[in-house]
Design a protein around this motif. Structure first.
Motif, PDB file in Angstrom:
ATOM      1  N   UNK A  83       1.890 -16.219  28.069  1.00  0.00           N
ATOM      2  CA  UNK A  83       1.885 -15.321  29.329  1.00  0.00           C
ATOM      3  C   UNK A  83       1.164 -16.262  30.110  1.00  0.00           C
ATOM      4  N   UNK A  84       0.362 -17.579  30.352  1.00  0.00           N
ATOM      5  CA  UNK A  84      -0.113 -17.870  31.199  1.00  0.00           C
ATOM      6  C   UNK A  84       0.479 -17.784  32.924  1.00  0.00           C
ATOM      7  N   UNK A  85       1.627 -18.673  32.687  1.00  0.00           N
ATOM      8  CA  UNK A  85       2.387 -18.873  33.624  1.00  0.00           C
ATOM      9  C   UNK A  85       3.700 -17.551  34.433  1.00  0.00           C
ATOM     10  N   UNK A  86       3.807 -17.660  35.487  1.00  0.00           N
ATOM     11  CA  UNK A  86       5.008 -16.483  35.969  1.00  0.00           C
ATOM     12  C   UNK A  86       6.161 -16.275  34.778  1.00  0.00           C
ATOM     13  N   UNK A  87       6.526 -17.903  34.907  1.00  0.00           N
ATOM     14  CA  UNK A  87       7.770 -17.818  34.301  1.00  0.00           C
ATOM     15  C   UNK A  87       7.365 -17.303  32.532  1.00  0.00           C
ATOM     16  N   UNK A  88       6.498 -17.563  31.866  1.00  0.00           N
ATOM     17  CA  UNK A  88       6.330 -17.027  30.376  1.00  0.00           C
ATOM     18  C   UNK A  88       6.160 -15.229  30.704  1.00  0.00           C
ATOM     19  N   UNK A  89       5.459 -15.076  32.072  1.00  0.00           N
ATOM     20  CA  UNK A  89       5.382 -13.629  31.757  1.00  0.00           C
ATOM     21  C   UNK A  89       6.753 -12.818  32.285  1.00  0.00           C
ATOM     22  N   UNK A  90       8.132 -13.850  32.876  1.00  0.00           N
ATOM     23  CA  UNK A  90       9.167 -13.163  33.200  1.00  0.00           C
ATOM     24  C   UNK A  90      10.009 -13.696  31.998  1.00  0.00           C
ATOM     25  N   UNK A  91       9.511 -14.758  31.334  1.00  0.00           N
ATOM     26  CA  UNK A  91      10.444 -14.434  30.074  1.00  0.00           C
ATOM     27  C   UNK A  91      10.242 -13.298  28.688  1.00  0.00           C
ATOM     28  N   UNK A  92       8.354 -13.036  28.577  1.00  0.00           N
ATOM     29  CA  UNK A  92       8.190 -12.054  28.061  1.00  0.00           C
ATOM     30  C   UNK A  92       9.428 -10.253  28.701  1.00  0.00           C
TER      31      UNK A  92
END
Length: 156
Positions: free
Chosen positions: A63-72
């Motif tokens: 979850x390095x990017x905002x997109x990855x954080x949102x996916x999690x």
């Protein structure tokens, strides 16, 4: 791989990274218990598999990017929604198991869902939902409890 043994006696394999999401299991690995099956006498096989599903997802967390954080975040929401199907009893089992094993992220998710589900319920509805033991209240305590429930915003 780390082997965990549920209260049913079923062995379950899990990666060390996933196992370490649990502070209790991580401590057992650090104490040299990683070479043998780690017994979990308070967690049944079905619940353990759900805990591992959560731990696997979070151990592989990128979850390095905002997109990855949102996916999690979306994955967590779908996961907790699935746990909360039916009458919520499985959600409660997962909450208890995540507390016992000190899986903080999952504990936070399950506590929040239980709190959200409990907001609009009376004490009797909460007791019924979680099959809690009846607590004898004095007449004064019972009266105070009823008054508190009557002044809740959703009851006004």
């Amino acid at each position: 791989m780390i082997t965990l043994k549920s209260s049913d006696g079923e062995p379950v394999e899990v990666t060390e990274a996933s196992a370490r999401i649990s502070k209790v299991i991580g401590d057992k690995i650090d104490a040299g218990r990683g070479g043998e099956a780690i017994p979990l006498p308070h967690v049944d096989n079905k619940t353990l598999k759900k805990l591992i599903e959560y731990c696997d997802e979070h151990a592989n967390e990128n979850s390095d990017t905002d997109e990855q954080k949102e996916e999690l975040k979306n994955w967590d929401k779908a996961f907790i929604d699935e746990l909360d199907e039916d009458d919520g009893s499985f959600l409660f089992l997962v909450l208890l198991a995540s507390s016992y094993l000190k899986i903080d992220g999952l504990l936070d998710l399950t506590y929040q869902r239980v709190a959200d589900n409990s907001k609009a319920k009376t004490t009797e509805e909460i007791r019924k939902a979680f099959s809690t033991i009846e607590i004898e209240l004095s007449d004064k305590e019972e009266e105070e409890q009823q008054q508190e429930e009557e002044i809740r915003p959703e009851n006004v």
